[in-house]
Design a protein around this motif. Structure first.
Motif, PDB file in Angstrom:
ATOM      1  N   PRO A 234      63.572 -13.508  22.400  1.00 14.00           N
ATOM      2  CA  PRO A 234      62.490 -13.085  21.477  1.00 14.00           C
ATOM      3  C   PRO A 234      62.008 -14.203  20.562  1.00 14.00           C
ATOM      4  O   PRO A 234      60.805 -14.291  20.281  1.00 14.00           O
ATOM      5  CB  PRO A 234      63.162 -11.956  20.671  1.00 14.00           C
ATOM      6  N   LEU A 235      62.922 -15.064  20.103  1.00 13.28           N
ATOM      7  CA  LEU A 235      62.503 -16.143  19.212  1.00 13.28           C
ATOM      8  C   LEU A 235      61.711 -17.224  19.946  1.00 13.28           C
ATOM      9  O   LEU A 235      61.028 -18.028  19.317  1.00 13.28           O
ATOM     10  CB  LEU A 235      63.734 -16.766  18.531  1.00 13.28           C
ATOM     11  N   LEU A 236      61.813 -17.239  21.275  1.00  9.01           N
ATOM     12  CA  LEU A 236      61.020 -18.179  22.062  1.00  9.01           C
ATOM     13  C   LEU A 236      59.666 -17.601  22.463  1.00  9.01           C
ATOM     14  O   LEU A 236      58.951 -18.195  23.273  1.00  9.01           O
ATOM     15  CB  LEU A 236      61.781 -18.591  23.325  1.00  9.01           C
ATOM     16  N   GLY A 237      59.315 -16.440  21.903  1.00 10.11           N
ATOM     17  CA  GLY A 237      58.052 -15.791  22.257  1.00 10.11           C
ATOM     18  C   GLY A 237      56.831 -16.673  22.041  1.00 10.11           C
ATOM     19  O   GLY A 237      55.980 -16.780  22.932  1.00 10.11           O
ATOM     20  N   PRO A 238      56.671 -17.332  20.881  1.00  8.34           N
ATOM     21  CA  PRO A 238      55.500 -18.207  20.707  1.00  8.34           C
ATOM     22  C   PRO A 238      55.451 -19.347  21.712  1.00  8.34           C
ATOM     23  O   PRO A 238      54.370 -19.689  22.204  1.00  8.34           O
ATOM     24  CB  PRO A 238      55.689 -18.737  19.271  1.00  8.34           C
ATOM     25  N   SER A 239      56.616 -19.923  22.049  1.00  8.39           N
ATOM     26  CA  SER A 239      56.636 -21.000  23.054  1.00  8.39           C
ATOM     27  C   SER A 239      56.229 -20.455  24.422  1.00  8.39           C
ATOM     28  O   SER A 239      55.474 -21.105  25.153  1.00  8.39           O
ATOM     29  CB  SER A 239      58.037 -21.617  23.130  1.00  8.39           C
ATOM     30  N   THR A 240      56.729 -19.265  24.769  1.00  3.41           N
ATOM     31  CA  THR A 240      56.383 -18.659  26.058  1.00  3.41           C
ATOM     32  C   THR A 240      54.891 -18.356  26.135  1.00  3.41           C
ATOM     33  O   THR A 240      54.248 -18.608  27.163  1.00  3.41           O
ATOM     34  CB  THR A 240      57.190 -17.371  26.254  1.00  3.41           C
ATOM     35  N   PHE A 241      54.314 -17.829  25.044  1.00  2.00           N
ATOM     36  CA  PHE A 241      52.887 -17.522  25.035  1.00  2.00           C
ATOM     37  C   PHE A 241      52.051 -18.790  25.207  1.00  2.00           C
ATOM     38  O   PHE A 241      51.107 -18.828  26.002  1.00  2.00           O
ATOM     39  CB  PHE A 241      52.529 -16.823  23.725  1.00  2.00           C
ATOM     40  N   PHE A 242      52.434 -19.847  24.498  1.00  2.00           N
ATOM     41  CA  PHE A 242      51.703 -21.108  24.615  1.00  2.00           C
ATOM     42  C   PHE A 242      51.778 -21.667  26.037  1.00  2.00           C
ATOM     43  O   PHE A 242      50.761 -22.086  26.615  1.00  2.00           O
ATOM     44  CB  PHE A 242      52.291 -22.111  23.616  1.00  2.00           C
ATOM     45  N   LEU A 243      52.986 -21.658  26.615  1.00  2.00           N
ATOM     46  CA  LEU A 243      53.147 -22.187  27.974  1.00  2.00           C
ATOM     47  C   LEU A 243      52.389 -21.346  28.991  1.00  2.00           C
ATOM     48  O   LEU A 243      51.822 -21.884  29.955  1.00  2.00           O
ATOM     49  CB  LEU A 243      54.632 -22.242  28.331  1.00  2.00           C
ATOM     50  N   LEU A 244      52.397 -20.033  28.800  1.00  4.30           N
ATOM     51  CA  LEU A 244      51.695 -19.157  29.743  1.00  4.30           C
ATOM     52  C   LEU A 244      50.197 -19.473  29.758  1.00  4.30           C
ATOM     53  O   LEU A 244      49.585 -19.595  30.831  1.00  4.30           O
ATOM     54  CB  LEU A 244      51.941 -17.698  29.352  1.00  4.30           C
ATOM     55  N   ILE A 245      49.621 -19.625  28.580  1.00  2.00           N
ATOM     56  CA  ILE A 245      48.186 -19.929  28.509  1.00  2.00           C
ATOM     57  C   ILE A 245      47.894 -21.300  29.125  1.00  2.00           C
ATOM     58  O   ILE A 245      46.977 -21.458  29.947  1.00  2.00           O
ATOM     59  CB  ILE A 245      47.710 -19.879  27.053  1.00  2.00           C
ATOM     60  N   MET A 246      48.677 -22.307  28.733  1.00  2.00           N
ATOM     61  CA  MET A 246      48.426 -23.660  29.220  1.00  2.00           C
ATOM     62  C   MET A 246      48.606 -23.766  30.732  1.00  2.00           C
ATOM     63  O   MET A 246      47.827 -24.429  31.431  1.00  2.00           O
ATOM     64  CB  MET A 246      49.359 -24.650  28.517  1.00  2.00           C
ATOM     65  N   ASN A 247      49.655 -23.106  31.264  1.00  2.00           N
ATOM     66  CA  ASN A 247      49.898 -23.180  32.709  1.00  2.00           C
ATOM     67  C   ASN A 247      48.855 -22.406  33.507  1.00  2.00           C
ATOM     68  O   ASN A 247      48.477 -22.825  34.609  1.00  2.00           O
ATOM     69  CB  ASN A 247      51.305 -22.649  33.021  1.00  2.00           C
ATOM     70  N   LEU A 248      48.391 -21.271  32.976  1.00  3.25           N
ATOM     71  CA  LEU A 248      47.331 -20.530  33.666  1.00  3.25           C
ATOM     72  C   LEU A 248      46.049 -21.353  33.726  1.00  3.25           C
ATOM     73  O   LEU A 248      45.378 -21.421  34.770  1.00  3.25           O
ATOM     74  CB  LEU A 248      47.079 -19.203  32.946  1.00  3.25           C
ATOM     75  N   ILE A 249      45.712 -21.985  32.611  1.00  4.23           N
ATOM     76  CA  ILE A 249      44.503 -22.816  32.600  1.00  4.23           C
ATOM     77  C   ILE A 249      44.656 -23.982  33.570  1.00  4.23           C
ATOM     78  O   ILE A 249      43.722 -24.308  34.324  1.00  4.23           O
ATOM     79  CB  ILE A 249      44.230 -23.322  31.164  1.00  4.23           C
ATOM     80  N   TYR A 250      45.833 -24.603  33.574  1.00  6.78           N
ATOM     81  CA  TYR A 250      46.058 -25.726  34.505  1.00  6.78           C
ATOM     82  C   TYR A 250      45.939 -25.256  35.959  1.00  6.78           C
ATOM     83  O   TYR A 250      45.316 -25.946  36.787  1.00  6.78           O
ATOM     84  CB  TYR A 250      47.442 -26.324  34.252  1.00  6.78           C
ATOM     85  N   SER A 251      46.528 -24.111  36.272  1.00  7.06           N
ATOM     86  CA  SER A 251      46.519 -23.640  37.661  1.00  7.06           C
ATOM     87  C   SER A 251      45.106 -23.309  38.131  1.00  7.06           C
ATOM     88  O   SER A 251      44.751 -23.574  39.283  1.00  7.06           O
ATOM     89  CB  SER A 251      47.427 -22.409  37.800  1.00  7.06           C
ATOM     90  N   PHE A 252      44.298 -22.730  37.248  1.00  4.38           N
ATOM     91  CA  PHE A 252      42.940 -22.379  37.651  1.00  4.38           C
ATOM     92  C   PHE A 252      42.013 -23.591  37.673  1.00  4.38           C
ATOM     93  O   PHE A 252      40.921 -23.515  38.204  1.00  4.38           O
ATOM     94  CB  PHE A 252      42.369 -21.302  36.725  1.00  4.38           C
ATOM     95  N   GLN A 253      42.469 -24.704  37.064  1.00  8.53           N
ATOM     96  CA  GLN A 253      41.633 -25.904  37.056  1.00  8.53           C
ATOM     97  C   GLN A 253      42.237 -27.033  37.880  1.00  8.53           C
ATOM     98  O   GLN A 253      41.754 -28.161  37.787  1.00  8.53           O
ATOM     99  CB  GLN A 253      41.426 -26.373  35.604  1.00  8.53           C
TER     100      GLN A 253
END
Length: 322
Positions: A234-253
């Motif tokens: 749970p304390l890694l939630g902000p890190s997970t959210f940031f990585l999820l957004i960045m990796n999704l953007i990278y994968s689609f681009q």
């Protein structure tokens, strides 16, 4: 003669307190107004950069997506016809499926492997600084160089992987002539590139977790898995959210790795949306399809925007619930 009471003594205590409380607020308001021009001067360069390099290209891409642009002669306004052609384009849907499959195979696996490496390297481990540098190294290399290294490693005739498998008595797969194996090689090279970034972000998040939480849980008899599930994750939630957004953007681009390794082949089996937009705009049909390529770029932007908004909404609801 009795002296008349002063105005201050006639006022009730609440009024005096209220008037005293207004002075700091009025002073702060005057001070804020005085800082307004200074704040505007600091913000103006950033606002100009956002307008020139973000908003203007976005609006220009929307405008281009509604035109047919030729290398010679004037452009022709088509309205939404390019978007109608996208719906009827079977190659576009195949590229969209390839991009979604690539995202599903790289994002969750890369984040899970990065989290595991971060937990391992967050403890006392000999040479952990060197190991972190080695894992992070592929990310600082250009995408084209990483793709060329991947193309050499997975060459089905003389590549390192097939030579290694041959030494073990195993016939290597057809990494380049078989579409499924070509996608597998692309996913493996992408994981090799991206895992270091996931590891660094999770490592920073782990070092921000207060050890007293784990100490208190250990006193209560919590196991290592229970401490990870109830405290660390749970304390890694902000890190997970940031990585999820960045990796999704990278994968689609993603473009450079795909272009260097497979060029979208064989038979569009590894063609992603950006690769297809490049081929349509600059490779196969020339500049006559620039408007169509811009329309594909707008679709990529809208898909990324919707996914980011959904992730943000889910993360916000989770934070409010907790």
């Amino acid at each position: 003669m009795s002296s008349s009471p002063s105005l201050v003594t006639e006022l009730p205590a609440e009024a005096l307190q209220g008037s005293a409380g207004l002075r700091p607020r009025r002073r702060r308001a005057v001070t804020s107004r005085g800082h307004g021009p200074t704040a505007g001067a600091f913000l103006l360069p950033n606002l100009v950069l956002v307008a020139v390099f973000l908003l203007l290209p976005l609006v220009w891409a929307f405008w281009l997506s509604m035109q047919k642009i030729g290398s010679l002669g004037p452009s022709q306004f088509l309205g939404i016809n390019n978007y109608v052609d996208i719906i009827r384009d079977s190659v576009f849907w195949e590229a969209l499926w390839n991009t979604a499959l690539f995202t599903l195979l790289t994002v969750p696996v890369g984040m899970a492997v990065g989290l595991g490496m971060a937990i391992l390297l967050n403890g006392v481990l000999p040479g952990r600084k060197l190991i972190r540098s080695i894992i992070f190294l592929p990310l600082v290399i250009s995408g084209v160089s990483s793709g060329l290294i991947g193309a050499w490693m997975f060459d089905q005739y003389s590549g390192f992987v097939n030579n290694f498998l041959h030494a073990l008595g195993i016939n290597g797969p057809d990494w380049q002539s078989n579409g499924k194996w070509a996608m597998v090689s692309l996913v493996l090279v992408t994981l090799w590139i991206r895992v270091g970034f996931d590891m660094i972000i999770y490592l920073a998040g782990l070092q921000g977790v207060d050890p007293e939480y784990h100490d208190a849980a250990m006193v209560d008899g919590a196991s290592a898995w229970q401490r990870f599930r109830a405290i660390t994750l749970p304390l890694l939630g902000p890190s997970t959210f940031f990585l999820l957004i960045m990796n999704l953007i990278y994968s689609f681009q993603v473009f450079d790795t795909v272009y260097a390794m497979t060029n979208g082949g064989p038979n569009y089996s590894t063609t992603t949306l950006v690769t297809y937009a490049y081929k349509v705009g600059f490779d196969e049909h020339g500049s006559g399809e620039l408007g169509y390529a811009a329309a594909i770029g707008v679709v990529i932007y809208l898909i990324t925007l919707v996914i980011t908004a959904l992730n943000w909404r889910l993360s916000r609801n989770r934070d409010l619930a907790s």
